[in-house]
Design a protein around this motif. Structure first.
Motif, PDB file in Angstrom:
ATOM      1  N   MET A  69       0.835  -1.196   0.000  1.00  0.00           N
ATOM      2  CA  MET A  69       0.000   0.000   0.000  1.00  0.00           C
ATOM      3  C   MET A  69       0.876   1.255   0.000  1.00  0.00           C
ATOM      4  SD  MET A  69      -2.937   1.133   2.741  1.00  0.00           S
ATOM      5  CE  MET A  69      -3.885   2.626   2.531  1.00  0.00           C
ATOM      6  N   VAL A  70       0.592   2.182  -0.901  1.00  0.00           N
ATOM      7  CA  VAL A  70       1.384   3.389  -1.018  1.00  0.00           C
ATOM      8  C   VAL A  70       1.085   4.332   0.143  1.00  0.00           C
ATOM      9  CG1 VAL A  70       1.924   5.388  -2.446  1.00  0.00           C
ATOM     10  CG2 VAL A  70       1.393   3.194  -3.522  1.00  0.00           C
ATOM     11  N   GLN A  71       2.156   4.801   0.790  1.00  0.00           N
ATOM     12  CA  GLN A  71       1.996   5.705   1.913  1.00  0.00           C
ATOM     13  C   GLN A  71       1.547   7.076   1.424  1.00  0.00           C
ATOM     14  OE1 GLN A  71       5.554   6.116   4.190  1.00  0.00           O
ATOM     15  NE2 GLN A  71       4.545   7.084   5.929  1.00  0.00           N
ATOM     16  N   LYS A  72       0.765   7.764   2.244  1.00  0.00           N
ATOM     17  CA  LYS A  72       0.285   9.085   1.867  1.00  0.00           C
ATOM     18  C   LYS A  72       1.441  10.079   1.836  1.00  0.00           C
ATOM     19  CE  LYS A  72      -4.418   8.617   3.690  1.00  0.00           C
ATOM     20  NZ  LYS A  72      -5.439   9.209   4.609  1.00  0.00           N
ATOM     21  N   ALA A  73       1.324  11.060   0.956  1.00  0.00           N
ATOM     22  CA  ALA A  73       2.325  12.116   0.882  1.00  0.00           C
ATOM     23  C   ALA A  73       2.073  13.122   1.999  1.00  0.00           C
ATOM     24  CB  ALA A  73       2.250  12.817  -0.475  1.00  0.00           C
ATOM     25  N   LYS A  74       3.135  13.784   2.438  1.00  0.00           N
ATOM     26  CA  LYS A  74       3.024  14.809   3.466  1.00  0.00           C
ATOM     27  C   LYS A  74       3.141  16.189   2.833  1.00  0.00           C
ATOM     28  CE  LYS A  74       4.740  12.037   7.327  1.00  0.00           C
ATOM     29  NZ  LYS A  74       5.757  11.910   8.401  1.00  0.00           N
ATOM     30  N   ILE A  75       2.250  17.075   3.250  1.00  0.00           N
ATOM     31  CA  ILE A  75       2.234  18.458   2.764  1.00  0.00           C
ATOM     32  C   ILE A  75       2.475  19.369   3.955  1.00  0.00           C
ATOM     33  CG2 ILE A  75       0.876  20.239   1.603  1.00  0.00           C
ATOM     34  CD1 ILE A  75      -0.807  17.939   0.387  1.00  0.00           C
ATOM     35  N   LEU A  76       3.491  20.223   3.878  1.00  0.00           N
ATOM     36  CA  LEU A  76       3.833  21.102   4.987  1.00  0.00           C
ATOM     37  C   LEU A  76       3.156  22.460   4.815  1.00  0.00           C
ATOM     38  CD1 LEU A  76       5.442  21.533   7.567  1.00  0.00           C
ATOM     39  CD2 LEU A  76       7.408  22.224   6.165  1.00  0.00           C
ATOM     40  N   LEU A  77       2.357  22.849   5.808  1.00  0.00           N
ATOM     41  CA  LEU A  77       1.640  24.119   5.805  1.00  0.00           C
ATOM     42  C   LEU A  77       2.297  25.041   6.822  1.00  0.00           C
ATOM     43  CD1 LEU A  77      -1.977  22.631   5.949  1.00  0.00           C
ATOM     44  CD2 LEU A  77      -0.542  22.988   3.925  1.00  0.00           C
ATOM     45  N   VAL A  78       2.827  26.178   6.357  1.00  0.00           N
ATOM     46  CA  VAL A  78       3.567  27.075   7.239  1.00  0.00           C
ATOM     47  C   VAL A  78       2.890  28.448   7.271  1.00  0.00           C
ATOM     48  CG1 VAL A  78       5.836  27.986   7.831  1.00  0.00           C
ATOM     49  CG2 VAL A  78       5.656  25.886   6.469  1.00  0.00           C
ATOM     50  N   ASP A  79       2.353  28.814   8.443  1.00  0.00           N
ATOM     51  CA  ASP A  79       1.681  30.103   8.614  1.00  0.00           C
ATOM     52  C   ASP A  79       1.601  30.390  10.107  1.00  0.00           C
ATOM     53  OD1 ASP A  79      -0.348  32.274   8.696  1.00  0.00           O
ATOM     54  OD2 ASP A  79      -0.641  31.751   6.582  1.00  0.00           O
ATOM     55  N   ASP A  80       1.829  31.643  10.490  1.00  0.00           N
ATOM     56  CA  ASP A  80       1.809  31.983  11.912  1.00  0.00           C
ATOM     57  C   ASP A  80       0.404  32.203  12.454  1.00  0.00           C
ATOM     58  OD1 ASP A  80       1.713  35.443  12.121  1.00  0.00           O
ATOM     59  OD2 ASP A  80       2.030  34.432  10.207  1.00  0.00           O
ATOM     60  N   ARG A  81      -0.595  32.242  11.561  1.00  0.00           N
ATOM     61  CA  ARG A  81      -1.973  32.467  11.990  1.00  0.00           C
ATOM     62  C   ARG A  81      -2.755  31.146  11.952  1.00  0.00           C
ATOM     63  NH1 ARG A  81      -3.290  37.917  11.902  1.00  0.00           N
ATOM     64  NH2 ARG A  81      -5.513  37.435  11.693  1.00  0.00           N
ATOM     65  N   PRO A  82      -3.259  30.681  13.108  1.00  0.00           N
ATOM     66  CA  PRO A  82      -3.993  29.413  13.174  1.00  0.00           C
ATOM     67  C   PRO A  82      -5.193  29.354  12.236  1.00  0.00           C
ATOM     68  CG  PRO A  82      -3.455  30.190  15.377  1.00  0.00           C
ATOM     69  CD  PRO A  82      -3.113  31.303  14.440  1.00  0.00           C
ATOM     70  N   GLU A  83      -5.883  30.497  12.062  1.00  0.00           N
ATOM     71  CA  GLU A  83      -7.064  30.492  11.187  1.00  0.00           C
ATOM     72  C   GLU A  83      -6.681  30.240   9.730  1.00  0.00           C
ATOM     73  OE1 GLU A  83      -6.098  34.909  12.011  1.00  0.00           O
ATOM     74  OE2 GLU A  83      -5.987  32.966  13.016  1.00  0.00           O
ATOM     75  N   ASN A  84      -5.484  30.703   9.334  1.00  0.00           N
ATOM     76  CA  ASN A  84      -5.018  30.448   7.969  1.00  0.00           C
ATOM     77  C   ASN A  84      -4.658  28.981   7.782  1.00  0.00           C
ATOM     78  OD1 ASN A  84      -5.344  33.140   7.339  1.00  0.00           O
ATOM     79  ND2 ASN A  84      -3.178  33.660   7.588  1.00  0.00           N
ATOM     80  N   LEU A  85      -4.051  28.388   8.793  1.00  0.00           N
ATOM     81  CA  LEU A  85      -3.722  26.961   8.729  1.00  0.00           C
ATOM     82  C   LEU A  85      -4.989  26.123   8.655  1.00  0.00           C
ATOM     83  CD1 LEU A  85      -0.845  26.796  11.374  1.00  0.00           C
ATOM     84  CD2 LEU A  85      -0.616  26.509   8.904  1.00  0.00           C
ATOM     85  N   LEU A  86      -5.990  26.528   9.411  1.00  0.00           N
ATOM     86  CA  LEU A  86      -7.270  25.815   9.401  1.00  0.00           C
ATOM     87  C   LEU A  86      -7.915  25.901   8.022  1.00  0.00           C
ATOM     88  CD1 LEU A  86      -9.268  24.244  11.174  1.00  0.00           C
ATOM     89  CD2 LEU A  86     -10.380  26.434  11.692  1.00  0.00           C
ATOM     90  N   ALA A  87      -7.833  27.076   7.400  1.00  0.00           N
ATOM     91  CA  ALA A  87      -8.406  27.262   6.062  1.00  0.00           C
ATOM     92  C   ALA A  87      -7.679  26.394   5.032  1.00  0.00           C
ATOM     93  CB  ALA A  87      -8.332  28.733   5.659  1.00  0.00           C
ATOM     94  N   LEU A  88      -6.359  26.340   5.129  1.00  0.00           N
ATOM     95  CA  LEU A  88      -5.591  25.508   4.204  1.00  0.00           C
ATOM     96  C   LEU A  88      -5.942  24.039   4.374  1.00  0.00           C
ATOM     97  CD1 LEU A  88      -2.051  27.172   4.393  1.00  0.00           C
ATOM     98  CD2 LEU A  88      -3.626  27.181   2.446  1.00  0.00           C
TER      99      LEU A  88
END
Length: 224
Positions: free
Chosen positions: A1-20
């Motif tokens: 089974m192929v492992q899922k890819a990891k995507i790094l989300l970098v933002d100092d605002r929690p609401e922006n990270l939540l939106a992403l």
């Protein structure tokens, strides 16, 4: 089974990270949060990522400085970076993003469908590249264990499968190059696609050298 890819989300605002996370959740990959450039660099020490979404304006180490550190590291220099910014200072500011190593530069508010489509391209390339490396490692083991009964047929079949998988990635890279040309005429973005194509060319040459009668087997690239 192929492992899922990891995507790094970098933002100092929690609401922006939540939106992403809300936008990218449909891709069904592993989303990793980082609230600062320093935190992002720590995550990159231990994990492999398909793509990085990096906010430009952050307190302390901003996006440009973070990208510079990422591109200086041998382990992380080839990870695609998409800059996200809430402001647009014009062509000079955009050029600075490409000069820092970004493959794309998107101003907020951005179209969720466009962002998800761009990220999915890099995720697909990453997953195919991982599969190629697995197949290359298996092929290398078989070649090193020569002399066994049926070894030639097994190696030939595996080589053919690996070559076909590489052809699919080459096709995807060509499509990515065309997409970058359509999205931006910036030379840095086009150069990023060309860099990927050069790495694929190196892998293709290595595979061609493994064909019967081509001589000693070379060392296949461990990454691309």
């Amino acid at each position: 089974m192929v492992q899922k890819a990891k995507i790094l989300l970098v933002d100092d605002r929690p609401e922006n990270l939540l939106a992403l996370e809300a936008i990218l959740s449909a891709l069904d990959q592993t989303l990793v949060r980082a609230s600062s450039g320093e935190e992002a660099l720590k995550a990159l020490l231990t994990d492999d990522f398909a793509v990085i979404l990096l906010d430009v304006q952050m307190p302390g180490m901003d996006g440009f400085e973070t990208a510079a550190h990422i591109k200086r590291r041998e382990r992380t220099r080839d990870i695609p970076i998409i800059f996200l910014t809430a402001i647009n200072h014009g062509p000079h500011h955009t050029f600075r993003g490409y000069a820092a190593g970004a493959v794309d530069y998107i101003s907020k508010p951005f179209d969720p469908w466009v962002l998800r489509a761009k990220v999915s391209v890099f995720v697909e390339l990453y997953m195919k590249n991982c599969k190629l490396r697995e197949q290359a490692a298996l092929l290398r083991l078989q070649l090193e264990g020569g002399g066994e009964s049926g070894h030639g047929k097994e190696s030939a079949g595996l080589l053919a499968e690996l070559s076909a998988r590489l052809a699919a990635v080459e096709e995807q890279a060509e499509a990515l190059s065309k997409q970058l040309d359509d999205d931006s005429a910036d030379a840095a973005a086009v150069a990023t696609a060309a860099h990927l194509e050069r790495k694929l060319t190196g892998l293709r040459r290595a595979l061609d050298a493994l064909e019967p009668g081509a001589g000693a087997a070379p060392t296949l690239p461990s990454q691309s």
